[in-house]
Motif scaffolding. Structure first.
Motif, PDB file in Angstrom:
ATOM      1  N   GLU A  14       0.831  -1.207   0.000  1.00 51.01           N
ATOM      2  CA  GLU A  14       0.000   0.000   0.000  1.00 51.01           C
ATOM      3  C   GLU A  14       0.865   1.256   0.000  1.00 51.01           C
ATOM      4  O   GLU A  14       0.560   2.243  -0.687  1.00 51.01           O
ATOM      5  N   ILE A  18       2.129   1.799  -3.497  1.00 46.25           N
ATOM      6  CA  ILE A  18       1.063   2.242  -4.404  1.00 46.25           C
ATOM      7  C   ILE A  18       0.744   3.720  -4.178  1.00 46.25           C
ATOM      8  O   ILE A  18       0.595   4.499  -5.131  1.00 46.25           O
ATOM      9  N   LEU A  19       0.630   4.112  -2.915  1.00 43.72           N
ATOM     10  CA  LEU A  19       0.329   5.509  -2.611  1.00 43.72           C
ATOM     11  C   LEU A  19       1.488   6.419  -3.013  1.00 43.72           C
ATOM     12  O   LEU A  19       1.271   7.537  -3.496  1.00 43.72           O
ATOM     13  N   SER A  20       2.708   5.943  -2.832  1.00 46.10           N
ATOM     14  CA  SER A  20       3.876   6.749  -3.206  1.00 46.10           C
ATOM     15  C   SER A  20       3.939   6.977  -4.710  1.00 46.10           C
ATOM     16  O   SER A  20       4.472   7.995  -5.170  1.00 46.10           O
ATOM     17  N   SER A  72       1.705   7.890  -6.548  1.00 53.25           N
ATOM     18  CA  SER A  72       0.898   9.057  -6.927  1.00 53.25           C
ATOM     19  C   SER A  72       1.746  10.313  -7.088  1.00 53.25           C
ATOM     20  O   SER A  72       1.297  11.296  -7.681  1.00 53.25           O
ATOM     21  N   SER A 131      -0.059   9.701 -12.860  1.00 47.70           N
ATOM     22  CA  SER A 131      -0.461   9.021 -11.629  1.00 47.70           C
ATOM     23  C   SER A 131      -0.803   9.978 -10.496  1.00 47.70           C
ATOM     24  O   SER A 131      -1.167   9.518  -9.402  1.00 47.70           O
ATOM     25  N   ASN A 156      -2.437  11.981  -7.818  1.00 44.59           N
ATOM     26  CA  ASN A 156      -3.743  11.819  -7.174  1.00 44.59           C
ATOM     27  C   ASN A 156      -3.681  12.462  -5.790  1.00 44.59           C
ATOM     28  O   ASN A 156      -2.962  11.981  -4.909  1.00 44.59           O
ATOM     29  N   GLU A 214      -5.903  12.698  -3.387  1.00 44.63           N
ATOM     30  CA  GLU A 214      -6.457  11.887  -2.298  1.00 44.63           C
ATOM     31  C   GLU A 214      -5.453  10.850  -1.812  1.00 44.63           C
ATOM     32  O   GLU A 214      -5.267  10.659  -0.603  1.00 44.63           O
ATOM     33  N   ASN A 215      -4.787  10.179  -2.742  1.00 47.88           N
ATOM     34  CA  ASN A 215      -3.800   9.166  -2.358  1.00 47.88           C
ATOM     35  C   ASN A 215      -2.584   9.785  -1.670  1.00 47.88           C
ATOM     36  O   ASN A 215      -2.028   9.207  -0.729  1.00 47.88           O
ATOM     37  N   LYS A 257      -3.529  10.673   1.824  1.00 52.77           N
ATOM     38  CA  LYS A 257      -3.626   9.433   2.594  1.00 52.77           C
ATOM     39  C   LYS A 257      -2.242   8.903   2.945  1.00 52.77           C
ATOM     40  O   LYS A 257      -2.016   8.384   4.045  1.00 52.77           O
ATOM     41  N   LEU A 258      -1.307   9.054   2.023  1.00 49.52           N
ATOM     42  CA  LEU A 258       0.074   8.643   2.265  1.00 49.52           C
ATOM     43  C   LEU A 258       0.670   9.395   3.447  1.00 49.52           C
ATOM     44  O   LEU A 258       1.277   8.796   4.347  1.00 49.52           O
ATOM     45  N   LYS A 273      -1.373   8.431   6.830  1.00 50.19           N
ATOM     46  CA  LYS A 273      -1.289   7.063   7.335  1.00 50.19           C
ATOM     47  C   LYS A 273       0.133   6.626   7.652  1.00 50.19           C
ATOM     48  O   LYS A 273       0.375   5.936   8.643  1.00 50.19           O
TER      49      LYS A 273
END
Length: 214
Positions: free
Chosen positions: A54, A57-59, A61, A70, A72, A74-75, A78-79, A82
């Motif tokens: 995860e 994947i978030l990184s 963005s 890529s 984003n 929101e991502n 969230k990165l 979290k």
């Protein structure tokens, strides 16, 4: 591909049992190709946990490749929330979202920043163009993400070294000794620069010794 596949060893083991027809396609698809894919997936699952996956994947963005396709908001938020909660205070998380909105409209169209392909290039480009001062929170998050490969590699090196150092013959090794042993093994390039004489001198400085090593 529909021709029957004949395995001598399996044929000998199955003597006296009911024979099962296996085609060439079934053999290569199920027993070789699918088995190889399963083995690779198992290796990836062992190497990367769900949390690590995860994080990667978030990184992604933040990746500037293909014209920031890529990107984003929101991502990215969230990165930061979290995985880096201690690096961004409550107000900074709100400001980060605002920065990202302006960042997404500004940075991808700049001539010096629109054809980048890696996070390292992006971080360097933000500094050289002065955008790091304009988007300090984005720059901070980028630098945190860039430390990920180094920390991951260090952890993998430690686990690999542990398998070599702590063998079945050394299963009673104490944790403190194991830790010191691993440091010397992992940082062998540094350890090689220390002479035996320096080690002996340091050994004598700890406390008085009866034995004379030199």
């Amino acid at each position: 591909m529909n021709a029957p596949y004949f395995d001598v060893l399996k044929s000998l083991r199955r003597q006296g049992k009911q024979k099962q027809m296996v085609t060439m396609e079934h053999h290569y698809r199920v027993e070789i190709f699918t088995a190889a894919i399963d083995q690779q997936l198992q290796e990836l699952n062992n190497r990367f946990s769900e949390q690590m996956t995860e994080l990667l994947i978030l990184s992604a963005s933040l990746n500037p490749r293909d014209g920031y396709r890529s990107f984003n908001i929101e991502n990215i938020c969230k990165l930061a929330e979290k995985f880096y909660p201690e690096d961004f205070l409550g107000d900074e998380k709100i400001h980060l979202q605002c920065e990202l909105q302006h960042y997404g409209l500004d940075v991808p169209v700049l001539p010096d920043l629109k054809n980048l392909s890696t996070l390292g290039d992006l971080c360097h480009g933000l500094v050289t163009t002065g955008k790091a001062d304009m988007y300090p929170l984005v720059d901070r998050l980028l630098r945190l993400v860039l430390t990920l490969p180094a920390s991951t590699a260090t952890s993998e090196r430690a686990f690999s070294a542990m398998k070599i150092v702590k063998t079945s013959l050394r299963n009673r090794m104490e944790d403190e000794f194991l830790r010191d042993y691993l440091i010397v093994y992992i940082e062998k390039e540094i350890a090689e620069t220390i002479s035996t004489e320096e080690i002996i001198d340091s050994f004598y400085l700890i406390k008085e010794r009866r034995a004379h090593l030199k």
